[in-house]
Enzyme design. Sequence first.
Site, PDB file in Angstrom:
ATOM      1  N   GLY A  33       0.817  -1.213   0.000  1.00  0.00           N
ATOM      2  CA  GLY A  33       0.000   0.000   0.000  1.00  0.00           C
ATOM      3  C   GLY A  33       0.846   1.256   0.000  1.00  0.00           C
ATOM      4  N   ASP A  84       2.632  -2.972   8.121  1.00  0.00           N
ATOM      5  CA  ASP A  84       1.648  -2.920   7.037  1.00  0.00           C
ATOM      6  C   ASP A  84       0.655  -1.788   7.289  1.00  0.00           C
ATOM      7  OD1 ASP A  84       0.272  -3.601   4.741  1.00  0.00           O
ATOM      8  OD2 ASP A  84      -0.087  -5.680   5.312  1.00  0.00           O
ATOM      9  N   GLY A  85      -0.037  -1.399   6.272  1.00  0.00           N
ATOM     10  CA  GLY A  85      -1.080  -0.395   6.375  1.00  0.00           C
ATOM     11  C   GLY A  85      -2.414  -1.025   6.745  1.00  0.00           C
ATOM     12  N   GLY A  98      -7.116  -5.021   2.939  1.00  0.00           N
ATOM     13  CA  GLY A  98      -7.431  -5.620   1.651  1.00  0.00           C
ATOM     14  C   GLY A  98      -7.837  -4.624   0.602  1.00  0.00           C
ATOM     15  N   GLU A 106      -1.126 -10.727   3.247  1.00  0.00           N
ATOM     16  CA  GLU A 106      -0.842  -9.854   4.393  1.00  0.00           C
ATOM     17  C   GLU A 106      -1.159 -10.558   5.715  1.00  0.00           C
ATOM     18  OE1 GLU A 106      -1.592  -5.510   2.291  1.00  0.00           O
ATOM     19  OE2 GLU A 106      -3.269  -6.539   3.217  1.00  0.00           O
TER      20      GLU A 106
HETATM   21  C1  5RP Z   1      -3.636  -3.772   0.907  1.00  0.00           C
HETATM   22  C2  5RP Z   1      -3.950  -3.210   2.247  1.00  0.00           C
HETATM   23  C3  5RP Z   1      -3.382  -1.875   2.557  1.00  0.00           C
HETATM   24  O1  5RP Z   1      -2.552  -2.004   3.669  1.00  0.00           O
HETATM   25  C4  5RP Z   1      -4.504  -0.926   2.835  1.00  0.00           C
HETATM   26  O2  5RP Z   1      -5.358  -0.902   1.699  1.00  0.00           O
HETATM   27  C5  5RP Z   1      -3.992   0.473   3.142  1.00  0.00           C
HETATM   28  O3  5RP Z   1      -3.419   1.021   1.995  1.00  0.00           O
HETATM   29  P1  5RP Z   1      -2.869   2.505   1.965  1.00  0.00           P
HETATM   30  O4  5RP Z   1      -1.707   2.568   2.907  1.00  0.00           O
HETATM   31  O5  5RP Z   1      -2.489   2.702   0.512  1.00  0.00           O
HETATM   32  O6  5RP Z   1      -3.981   3.425   2.377  1.00  0.00           O
HETATM   33  O7  5RP Z   1      -4.613  -3.789   3.059  1.00  0.00           O
HETATM   34  O8  5RP Z   1      -4.327  -4.962   0.674  1.00  0.00           O
END
Ligand code: 5RP
Length: 223
Positions: A33, A84-85, A98, A106
């Site tokens: 992300g 992770d985000g 997701g 993830e």
């Molecule tokens: C990907 C995810 C991402 O961590 C989530 O969508 C957050 O994304 P971003 O940091 O671009 O806002 O779950 O599957």
Amino acid sequence: MNERSAQDVAKEAAGRHAAGYVEPGMRVGLGTGSTVHWTIVELGERALDIVCTATSVQTHDLATSLGMTVVTPDEIGRLDIAIDGADEVAPGFDLTKGGGAAHTREKIVAAMADRFIVVVDESKLVPELGPFGIPLEVLDFAPGVVAAAVMALGAAEVTTRDRRSDNGNLIMDAHFGPIGDPVTLAAQLSAVPGLVEHGIFPGAMVERVVVAGTDATRELINQ
Ligand code: 5RP
């Protein structure tokens, strides 16, 4: 030149901040992300002696382009840390993930890690999970049957995205409205045959959330 939005600046701050938890010699899980992008960039700039596993092709390609060592989950076995985000963070640290269709990988990577650190901007903090929708990775053998089973659990609507996951499966989104008991719903979704993985991550997985706003970065610690 285009001005970056305040949200983009906050994402960079949160992502770079979380890289500070990574030390030389660690085995590191890299999420997917636009926020964790900056964690990966920071780790690449620091050129630490670490071994990583990636939650998507996109993340694999970014990390290797920065000279980082990326191996498969099976090759690395356990992780010292995963970063992770998230799409939604509820007060009890339950997450929706997701948005980038990577939640199956993830979740595997987060579950491999001793420490799971989440990086978000303020907009991701919600009183209850639900408004974003719950991402679902679904086998394309019987998506209508899976969608009907998810509707029977209370979803008002299940939509299908145009893109597939890196695993080649369909990605759907289930719209439940506010979710009062995400842990129970997570168990119910996990029991639906043909539903490969859903995007509810129980708060028990999360050590801390790094939250960046327009002025400052703070941490929510799950005690
Ligand atoms: C990907 C995810 C991402 O961590 C989530 O969508 C957050 O994304 P971003 O940091 O671009 O806002 O779950 O599957």
